[in-house]
Design a protein around this motif. Structure first.
Motif, PDB file in Angstrom:
ATOM      1  N   ILE A 172      -5.315  -5.348   3.643  1.00 39.39           N
ATOM      2  CA  ILE A 172      -4.050  -5.981   3.275  1.00 39.39           C
ATOM      3  C   ILE A 172      -2.941  -4.941   3.115  1.00 39.39           C
ATOM      4  N   LEU A 173      -3.313  -3.752   2.678  1.00 33.16           N
ATOM      5  CA  LEU A 173      -2.328  -2.712   2.401  1.00 33.16           C
ATOM      6  C   LEU A 173      -1.761  -2.075   3.662  1.00 33.16           C
ATOM      7  N   GLY A 174      -2.444  -2.219   4.738  1.00 38.25           N
ATOM      8  CA  GLY A 174      -1.934  -1.665   5.993  1.00 38.25           C
ATOM      9  C   GLY A 174      -3.048  -1.100   6.847  1.00 38.25           C
ATOM     10  N   GLU A 175      -2.851  -1.199   8.133  1.00 36.71           N
ATOM     11  CA  GLU A 175      -3.859  -0.721   9.082  1.00 36.71           C
ATOM     12  C   GLU A 175      -4.058   0.781   8.941  1.00 36.71           C
ATOM     13  N   GLY A 176      -5.305   1.168   8.851  1.00 36.11           N
ATOM     14  CA  GLY A 176      -5.644   2.582   8.820  1.00 36.11           C
ATOM     15  C   GLY A 176      -5.464   3.270   7.471  1.00 36.11           C
ATOM     16  N   ILE A 177      -5.133   2.532   6.428  1.00 37.36           N
ATOM     17  CA  ILE A 177      -4.961   3.172   5.115  1.00 37.36           C
ATOM     18  C   ILE A 177      -6.323   3.627   4.596  1.00 37.36           C
ATOM     19  N   THR A 178      -6.337   4.783   3.993  1.00 36.89           N
ATOM     20  CA  THR A 178      -7.601   5.364   3.535  1.00 36.89           C
ATOM     21  C   THR A 178      -7.730   5.262   2.014  1.00 36.89           C
TER      22      THR A 178
END
Length: 157
Positions: free
Chosen positions: A65-71
């Motif tokens: 949900i926070l964004g694609e590819g966030i670690t």
């Protein structure tokens, strides 16, 4: 004489039971749950009549949900920044737990210890939920509950 003692005991027990009942009714707790934009939210509201005493919000958010590819390390950094902000506010505590693919955040506000004007300044409470004069400001349970219901965070049955 025996009847008077029994009658007196019955009155004392009844009065004590009433006192316990009144005490239990002074602080009530409402738990609301729901989903906002894919985030699971649980809110516990402790109140006395219309005065909100304490609020605990627990939010579970998937990294997706926070964004694609966030670690996880990026989420950890964001949570640490939030924690620094909340540490500045008396009566407010914030904690978080980052797992492999989610972050669980917990925000607790003790309105009896917090400075309501400071909470307003940080945007934690809104003017329409605050009542009273400058020194005696309180947060309205009913207004807070209406706000949660408006975004589908509703009381559990």
């Amino acid at each position: 004489m025996k009847k008077k003692v029994i009658l007196l005991l019955a009155v004392v027990v009844l009065a004590a039971g009433t006192a316990v009942f009144v005490h239990l009714r002074t602080n009530q707790k409402t738990v609301c749950t729901g989903n906002i934009n894919g985030q699971e939210v649980s809110v516990a509201l402790t109140h006395n009549k219309d005065e909100l005493k304490r609020q605990t919000i627990e939010k579970t958010t998937s990294f997706e949900i926070l964004g694609e590819g966030i670690t996880g390390s990026e989420v950890e950094k964001l949570a640490q920044e939030q924690e620094k902000i909340y540490q500045k506010i008396p009566g407010v505590s914030y904690s978080y737990r980052v797992s492999e693919d989610t972050v669980i955040e917990r925000l607790t506000i003790d309105f009896q210890k917090a400075d309501i004007a400071l909470l307003e300044e940080y945007g934690i409470v809104e003017g329409n939920s605050v009542t009273g004069e400058e020194e005696d400001k309180t947060v309205s349970y009913e207004a807070t509950l209406r706000g949660y219901k408006a975004v589908n965070i509703v009381p559990e049955e």
